[in-house]
Write an enzyme that holds these catalytic residues in place. Structure first.
Site, PDB file in Angstrom:
ATOM      1  N   ASP A 236       0.552  -1.280  -0.319  1.00 20.40           N
ATOM      2  CA  ASP A 236      -0.225  -0.190   0.457  1.00 20.40           C
ATOM      3  C   ASP A 236       1.014   1.160  -0.010  1.00 20.40           C
ATOM      4  OD1 ASP A 236      -2.502  -1.556   0.026  1.00 20.40           O
ATOM      5  OD2 ASP A 236      -2.172  -1.638   2.127  1.00 20.40           O
ATOM      6  N   ASP A 260       0.291   5.814   1.551  1.00 18.23           N
ATOM      7  CA  ASP A 260      -0.827   5.460   2.770  1.00 18.23           C
ATOM      8  C   ASP A 260      -0.854   6.044   4.184  1.00 18.23           C
ATOM      9  OD1 ASP A 260      -2.773   4.597   3.169  1.00 18.23           O
ATOM     10  OD2 ASP A 260      -2.813   2.474   3.228  1.00 18.23           O
ATOM     11  N   ASP A 264       0.175   2.182  10.500  1.00 21.60           N
ATOM     12  CA  ASP A 264      -0.923   0.859  10.582  1.00 21.60           C
ATOM     13  C   ASP A 264      -1.132  -0.551  11.476  1.00 21.60           C
ATOM     14  OD1 ASP A 264      -2.144   2.869   8.514  1.00 21.60           O
ATOM     15  OD2 ASP A 264      -2.835   1.719   7.226  1.00 21.60           O
ATOM     16  N   ARG A 316      -6.524  11.801  11.678  1.00 17.08           N
ATOM     17  CA  ARG A 316      -6.025  10.599  12.314  1.00 17.08           C
ATOM     18  C   ARG A 316      -4.363  10.006  12.648  1.00 17.08           C
ATOM     19  NH1 ARG A 316      -7.610   6.162   7.657  1.00 17.08           N
ATOM     20  NH2 ARG A 316      -9.458   5.808   7.168  1.00 17.08           N
TER      21      ARG A 316
END
Length: 439
Positions: A236, A260, A264, A316
């Protein structure tokens, strides 16, 4: 016409299904017996790492922070480059920094993590491995001396760097368990190529790197251990991707501009601490839990502490699903949409952070809840305790404010209010450490 619509529907359904499968397998092109066994072992490790009383961990964390602040009252962030004597301003840094002998006792770092990732040992019980070659040319048979060769070794390793270097990864860097990447003493950049993947492994420490300008890898045949070469789909473009992994500590990393996410953590990953990092120039900074439909992330427990969320960030920081997230003593000086968000009833405890809202009147709210109406999200536990809210910032709390907890309010907030954040995060990001000198 009806046939055309059906074909179009079928195409989008098939595409969505393929994307879901790709996410669940995290770009494993062939989910062979080796990856199946790793997945089983990782699930077992995650259940063992899960703490049944996460608030006990937050209490222990806050006590340590309180002790580190005794006798201090500095609240100002000095934006100029610091050139004075060594200062270690939070309990993680005080564990190892400001000692001239740090380079001779590098593995002391493994004792210093706090929060949910506090038991992470990385390569503490392994030998040192020195990266001497910045190239990354052969994905199936990595060259000795390269970072890729080091991280796929079966044995524990404490990986360091001989000199300053920029490493452009041709494909995602797949790590094995019990590894420490320790960039102290060198200026090391992972940049202009693929990022780092921590998948179905445990006990990984990543410290001191600059990670920026990460792009998606094309996939293909990549060696993921000494004993196995696997087929990967395109990656990604995450800076660091944590997938089904436990006991992970990311500390003093400078990150920006990845295709991205910057970091994560998904698919049942847990026992994670992200600390002392400096994040800039990015849209979707951190994602914890990738799917509203995957309740395996209920065991996710993450500590986000002493980080500086700086210029050019949008949203985020983090965005959470399902699990328990302790967001403590971070400095939020920039965002364009929101700072902390989530869906699927995560528990978010925000303590002693500084939130400086942007000028936009529509972006003053720190929090954002998705895919749920007020009748649902009002039941989610999102608490703001001791946060410093500036320039009109406001945190919408939810959940039962009178819920009894196994610690006192003094342990949690009073010794470390948001006014202390500038001191605690003063040296966030990669440090300029040189052997023989205090770091």
């Amino acid at each position: 016409m009806e046939t055309s619509k059906f074909n179009q529907f079928f195409f989008f359904f098939f595409f969505a299904f393929a994307m879901m499968i790709s996410t669940l397998r995290a770009h494993i092109g062939e989910f062979d017996e080796v990856w199946q066994q790793r997945a089983k072992e990782a699930e077992k490790a995650a259940l063992e790492a899960y703490h049944p009383d996460p608030e006990k961990v937050t209490r222990q964390f806050n006590i340590r922070v309180a002790k580190s602040l005794e006798g201090t009252n500095s609240t100002r962030r000095n934006l100029r480059k610091y050139t004075g004597p060594c200062l270690a301003t939070n309990p993680i840094d005080r564990c190892w920094r400001c000692k001239k002998s740090w380079a001779k006792n590098r593995k002391r770092l493994a004792k210093c993590a706090l929060g949910f990732g506090r038991k992470t040992i990385g390569g503490k019980y392994g030998k040192y491995y020195v990266v001497t070659d910045a190239s990354d040319e052969d994905m199936e048979n990595p060259k000795r001396g390269t970072l890729r060769y080091a991280v796929i070794q079966k044995r524990p390793l404490w990986i360091i760097f001989k000199r300053d270097m920029i490493i452009r990864l041709n494909q995602e860097l797949l790590m094995t368990s019990y590894k420490t990447i320790d960039a102290r003493g060198a200026n090391v950049h992972i940049a202009y190529g693929a990022g780092i993947t921590i998948q179905f492994v445990k006990h990984v420490i990543i410290h001191g790197l600059h990670i920026h300008d990460i792009v998606a890898g094309n996939g293909g045949s990549i060696r993921d251990s000494i004993e196995h070469v696997g087929l990967r789909t395109a990656s990604d473009g995450d800076g660091i991707s944590i997938f089904g992994s436990t006991h992970v500590w990311i500390d003093h990393i400078s990150m920006s501009n990845c295709k991205d996410g910057l970091i994560d953590a998904i698919q049942g990953s847990t026992a994670i601490t992200i600390s002392n990092c400096h994040f800039t120039h990015h849209n979707e900074v951190m994602l914890f839990g990738a799917s509203d439909g995957f309740d395996g992330d209920k065991i996710m427990q993450v500590t986000v502490a002493f980080n500086h969320f700086g210029r050019g960030l949008i949203q985020r920081m983090p965005r959470c699903r399902w699990g328990f997230f302790h967001v403590v003593n971070n400095d939020y000086t920039h965002w364009l949409m929101y700072a902390i968000g989530g869906s699927q009833h995560p528990t978010i405890i925000s303590q002693g952070n500084r939130f400086i809202a942007p000028p936009d009147l529509d972006a003053k709210e720190v929090t954002k809840r998705d895919y749920a109406g007020p009748d649902q999200w009002k039941q989610w536990t999102w608490r703001s305790e001791g946060d410093l809210l500036m320039n009109g910032a406001f945190f919408v709390q939810s959940g039962n404010p009178t819920k009894k907890r196994p610690y006192s309010r003094k342990d949690m907030i009073k010794a470390k209010p948001g006014t202390f954040v500038t001191r605690l995060t003063r040296f966030a990001g990669s440090l300029n450490c040189r052997p023989g000198k205090k770091c």
